[in-house]
Design a protein around this motif. Structure first.
Motif, mmCIF file in Angstrom:
data_model
loop_
_atom_site.group_PDB
_atom_site.id
_atom_site.type_symbol
_atom_site.label_atom_id
_atom_site.label_comp_id
_atom_site.label_asym_id
_atom_site.label_seq_id
_atom_site.Cartn_x
_atom_site.Cartn_y
_atom_site.Cartn_z
ATOM 1 N N VAL A 135 0.856 -1.182 0.000
ATOM 2 C CA VAL A 135 0.000 0.000 0.000
ATOM 3 C C VAL A 135 0.896 1.236 0.000
ATOM 4 C CG1 VAL A 135 -1.848 1.274 1.144
ATOM 5 C CG2 VAL A 135 -1.771 -1.228 1.327
ATOM 6 N N ALA A 136 0.702 2.092 -0.972
ATOM 7 C CA ALA A 136 1.487 3.325 -1.086
ATOM 8 C C ALA A 136 0.553 4.533 -1.053
ATOM 9 C CB ALA A 136 2.304 3.318 -2.381
ATOM 10 N N SER A 137 1.107 5.678 -0.717
ATOM 11 C CA SER A 137 0.373 6.939 -0.767
ATOM 12 C C SER A 137 1.031 7.842 -1.807
ATOM 13 C CB SER A 137 0.382 7.631 0.602
ATOM 14 O OG SER A 137 -0.343 6.869 1.549
ATOM 15 N N ASN A 138 0.209 8.461 -2.641
ATOM 16 C CA ASN A 138 0.720 9.319 -3.723
ATOM 17 C C ASN A 138 -0.222 10.512 -3.870
ATOM 18 O OD1 ASN A 138 0.861 8.948 -7.351
ATOM 19 N ND2 ASN A 138 2.037 10.331 -6.053
ATOM 20 N N PRO A 139 -0.135 11.483 -2.943
ATOM 21 C CA PRO A 139 -1.077 12.608 -2.973
ATOM 22 C C PRO A 139 -0.972 13.409 -4.253
ATOM 23 C CG PRO A 139 0.762 13.060 -1.491
ATOM 24 C CD PRO A 139 0.865 11.620 -1.879
ATOM 25 N N GLU A 140 -2.118 14.022 -4.626
ATOM 26 C CA GLU A 140 -2.151 14.843 -5.849
ATOM 27 C C GLU A 140 -2.016 16.314 -5.494
ATOM 28 O OE1 GLU A 140 -4.731 17.014 -6.685
ATOM 29 O OE2 GLU A 140 -6.080 16.562 -5.007
ATOM 30 N N PHE A 141 -1.437 17.066 -6.443
ATOM 31 C CA PHE A 141 -1.265 18.510 -6.282
ATOM 32 C C PHE A 141 -1.727 19.204 -7.561
ATOM 33 C CE2 PHE A 141 1.987 16.385 -3.710
ATOM 34 C CZ PHE A 141 1.687 16.875 -2.452
ATOM 35 N N LEU A 142 -2.956 18.930 -7.948
ATOM 36 C CA LEU A 142 -3.492 19.448 -9.204
ATOM 37 C C LEU A 142 -4.345 20.685 -8.952
ATOM 38 C CD1 LEU A 142 -4.697 16.078 -10.803
ATOM 39 C CD2 LEU A 142 -2.455 17.179 -11.013
ATOM 40 N N LYS A 143 -4.137 21.711 -9.766
ATOM 41 C CA LYS A 143 -4.991 22.899 -9.710
ATOM 42 C C LYS A 143 -6.092 22.761 -10.757
ATOM 43 C CE LYS A 143 -1.755 25.879 -10.649
ATOM 44 N NZ LYS A 143 -0.535 25.050 -10.721
ATOM 45 N N GLU A 144 -7.330 22.943 -10.337
ATOM 46 C CA GLU A 144 -8.421 22.936 -11.319
ATOM 47 C C GLU A 144 -8.185 24.055 -12.322
ATOM 48 O OE1 GLU A 144 -12.461 22.359 -10.079
ATOM 49 O OE2 GLU A 144 -11.822 21.679 -8.097
ATOM 50 N N GLY A 145 -8.378 23.738 -13.575
ATOM 51 C CA GLY A 145 -8.120 24.693 -14.643
ATOM 52 C C GLY A 145 -6.731 24.559 -15.237
ATOM 53 N N ALA A 146 -5.831 23.884 -14.527
ATOM 54 C CA ALA A 146 -4.466 23.669 -15.038
ATOM 55 C C ALA A 146 -3.982 22.265 -14.694
ATOM 56 C CB ALA A 146 -3.521 24.709 -14.451
ATOM 57 N N ALA A 147 -4.919 21.338 -14.513
ATOM 58 C CA ALA A 147 -4.577 20.015 -13.994
ATOM 59 C C ALA A 147 -3.714 19.205 -14.952
ATOM 60 C CB ALA A 147 -5.851 19.238 -13.664
ATOM 61 N N ILE A 148 -3.986 19.291 -16.238
ATOM 62 C CA ILE A 148 -3.198 18.514 -17.205
ATOM 63 C C ILE A 148 -1.745 18.958 -17.164
ATOM 64 C CG2 ILE A 148 -2.912 17.893 -19.625
ATOM 65 C CD1 ILE A 148 -5.442 16.753 -18.366
ATOM 66 N N ASP A 149 -1.527 20.251 -17.200
ATOM 67 C CA ASP A 149 -0.165 20.778 -17.167
ATOM 68 C C ASP A 149 0.505 20.454 -15.839
ATOM 69 O OD1 ASP A 149 1.640 22.171 -18.905
ATOM 70 O OD2 ASP A 149 1.612 23.843 -17.490
ATOM 71 N N ASP A 150 -0.246 20.548 -14.745
ATOM 72 C CA ASP A 150 0.319 20.213 -13.437
ATOM 73 C C ASP A 150 0.761 18.753 -13.383
ATOM 74 O OD1 ASP A 150 -0.037 22.731 -12.459
ATOM 75 O OD2 ASP A 150 -1.845 22.285 -11.312
ATOM 76 N N PHE A 151 -0.030 17.869 -13.994
ATOM 77 C CA PHE A 151 0.322 16.455 -13.964
ATOM 78 C C PHE A 151 1.500 16.167 -14.886
ATOM 79 C CE2 PHE A 151 0.268 11.959 -14.419
ATOM 80 C CZ PHE A 151 -0.317 11.462 -13.267
ATOM 81 N N MET A 152 1.474 16.728 -16.073
ATOM 82 C CA MET A 152 2.527 16.455 -17.049
ATOM 83 C C MET A 152 3.859 17.110 -16.671
ATOM 84 S SD MET A 152 1.118 14.581 -19.415
ATOM 85 C CE MET A 152 -0.362 14.246 -20.401
ATOM 86 N N LYS A 153 3.773 18.247 -15.953
ATOM 87 C CA LYS A 153 4.987 18.989 -15.574
ATOM 88 C C LYS A 153 4.921 19.316 -14.090
ATOM 89 C CE LYS A 153 4.952 21.115 -20.163
ATOM 90 N NZ LYS A 153 4.781 22.407 -20.898
ATOM 91 N N PRO A 154 5.020 18.313 -13.236
ATOM 92 C CA PRO A 154 4.830 18.545 -11.804
ATOM 93 C C PRO A 154 6.003 19.295 -11.172
ATOM 94 C CG PRO A 154 5.531 16.288 -12.186
ATOM 95 C CD PRO A 154 5.307 16.896 -13.540
ATOM 96 N N ASP A 155 5.698 20.054 -10.111
ATOM 97 C CA ASP A 155 6.770 20.648 -9.302
ATOM 98 C C ASP A 155 7.572 19.563 -8.598
ATOM 99 O OD1 ASP A 155 6.049 23.323 -9.824
ATOM 100 O OD2 ASP A 155 4.510 23.253 -8.278
ATOM 101 N N ARG A 156 6.846 18.537 -8.163
ATOM 102 C CA ARG A 156 7.451 17.403 -7.472
ATOM 103 C C ARG A 156 6.435 16.280 -7.452
ATOM 104 N NH1 ARG A 156 3.516 20.482 -5.123
ATOM 105 N NH2 ARG A 156 3.345 20.264 -2.864
ATOM 106 N N VAL A 157 6.893 15.075 -7.240
ATOM 107 C CA VAL A 157 6.018 13.925 -7.016
ATOM 108 C C VAL A 157 6.341 13.377 -5.636
ATOM 109 C CG1 VAL A 157 5.420 11.575 -7.730
ATOM 110 C CG2 VAL A 157 5.790 13.349 -9.458
ATOM 111 N N VAL A 158 5.307 13.197 -4.828
ATOM 112 C CA VAL A 158 5.467 12.707 -3.466
ATOM 113 C C VAL A 158 4.876 11.309 -3.364
ATOM 114 C CG1 VAL A 158 4.755 13.035 -1.060
ATOM 115 C CG2 VAL A 158 5.444 15.010 -2.448
ATOM 116 N N VAL A 159 5.644 10.364 -2.847
ATOM 117 C CA VAL A 159 5.119 9.024 -2.600
ATOM 118 C C VAL A 159 5.515 8.584 -1.196
ATOM 119 C CG1 VAL A 159 5.167 8.351 -5.030
ATOM 120 C CG2 VAL A 159 7.117 7.810 -3.582
#
Length: 437
Positions: free
Chosen positions: A144-168
């Motif tokens: 079991v892993a945790s992988n919180p999201e940091f997506l802004k509505e209105g810019a979610a695709i760009d946030d996912f494709m070009k993240p500031d960081r990925v936390v697991v």
């Protein structure tokens, strides 16, 4: 990789689609049969720029599928992502009932080497509880892993494709490595992949949103003081924003935050503090300040009209809680609408994307206009709640001509005070001195 994404809400649909776009085989699952039928027909249940194109392209390529069959989606999956809703419960804490139903439902179908990855925003300890529930249901230790999201509505695709960081958050380094490989296509610009304990990962999401909400409530508090003392919050904002320790992000005064994340997550973090025996003084203040700020346009209108709204007609620009989304959850515009309707006013409203969601609540109590300038016809004043780009530079002479009186209540500080004065408007904004015609 073969991925099952359980939940096709905002987070689940964006995440599953973006994983498919990088070549993975993704099956999205939802209990809502009508939603799944729409998705299979290429109809997107939310407005998010760029999402429809990605869903259609990856569906046609066979990398993205939608189903109501949880067992079929899970049985061959290497990673089972959980993106179900965790709404605010009656006590302010996150309601995990949907998450637990999914965990119990998928357990009999989970491959021994598969990992369950929690993407939903959940309180600290949820990962450990998921691990315990799966061990009870399967008779073995499951990943079991945790992988919180940091997506802004209105810019979610760009946030996912070009993240500031990925936390697991992981217990097993091998699961962390599998997730690193999954995210590798999105981290080619050397953005960090941060591995930590599940508890730290769970808390990171809440702390990030609470920090951003705090900045908003802080600048709104300072804006209210600045206005009372005769200053201009934009000058103050520039004066502090150029300090490299502070910066400009989230320091734009307005009518408060809304949406599905900040209000819910601040209150859920409050509940975590209280369960830990710590008084969440600051978080309570952030929430109280924000709820009061949602009334700021109403207060200014009450002052101007001396509380007499009956028989008046008002134009409202912006219904969504922010631009580039159709999300009206906890939107400040709804507070204004509710109070003006209760006081006997008539309302003409416009939003590029959120009108249908508002219509579902208010029906024919409002007049819905397709174009922003159309809302002004016969209106006694204009109130602006959302900073959509199309509101930024309207023909002000046309605005003045259409309104019964040249009065604007601007909750997003879109216009130059000098120009408003030159054109003969009475112009209220946030944290700045009122211009009077």
């Amino acid at each position: 990789m073969k991925i099952a994404m359980v939940g096709t809400g905002y987070v689940g649909l964006v995440t599953g689609t973006c994983f498919a776009d990088s070549g993975n085989r993704v099956t999205c699952v939802d209990i809502n049969a009508a939603k799944i039928a729409d998705l299979n027909a290429g109809k997107i249940p939310i407005y998010e720029p760029g999402l429809e194109e990605l869903v259609v392209r990856n569906s046609e390529a066979g990398r993205l599928k939608f189903t109501t069959d949880l067992a079929a989606a899970v049985k061959d999956a290497e990673l089972v992502y959980l993106g179900v809703g965790t709404p605010q419960g009656d006590d302010g804490a996150a309601d995990l009932s949907a998450l637990w139903a999914v965990v119990d439902g998928l357990a009999p179908h989970l491959k021994p080497d598969a990992a369950v990855v929690i993407k939903s925003t959940v309180p600290v300890g949820t990962n450990a509880e998921t691990f315990a529930r799966l061990r009870e249901k399967t008779g073995r230790d499951c990943h079991v892993a945790s992988n919180p999201e940091f997506l802004k509505e209105g810019a979610a695709i760009d946030d996912f494709m070009k993240p500031d960081r990925v936390v697991v958050g992981v217990r097993d380094p091998q699961v962390g490595e599998k997730l690193r490989l999954l995210y590798a296509p999105f981290l080619r610009t050397e953005k960090p992949f941060l591995v930590m304990s599940p508890e730290s990962a769970e808390l990171t999401k809440y702390v990030a949103n609470a920090m951003l909400a705090t900045k908003i409530s802080f600048i709104n508090t300072m804006a209210n003081l600045t206005e009372k003392l005769g200053g201009d919050i934009n000058d103050v904002r520039r004066g502090i924003g150029h300090d490299s320790r502070i910066g400009f992000a989230f320091l734009f005064p307005g009518v408060g935050y809304g949406g599905s994340c900040f209000p819910k997550d601040v209150r859920a973090l409050e509940a975590m503090f209280e369960r830990a025996g710590i008084d969440p003084v600051m978080l309570k203040a952030v929430d109280v300040i924000n709820e009061a700020q949602k009334r700021t346009l109403l207060d200014k209108m009450t002052e101007f009209y001396e509380g007499q709204f009956a028989g008046k007609t008002f134009a409202i620009w912006g219904l969504a809680f922010k631009p580039r989304t159709d999300d009206i959850r906890e939107a400040p515009a709804l507070v204004l609408i509710d109070n003006l309707l209760a006081a006997g006013a008539k309302l003409r409203v416009h939003d590029p994307e959120a009108a249908d969601n508002v219509r579902a609540i208010y029906g024919d109590k409002l007049t819905y206009c397709d174009q922003p300038l159309e809302t002004l016809d016969g209106a006694d004043a204009l109130a602006i709640n959302t900073e959509w780009a199309e509101f930024r530079q309207p023909d002000m002479n046309d605005v003045k001509r259409r309104l019964n009186a040249p009065v604007i209540f601007d909750g997003r500080n879109l216009y130059d005070r000098g120009l408003m004065q030159e054109l003969g408007f009475t112009y209220y904004s946030i944290g700045r001195q009122t211009v009077r015609s």
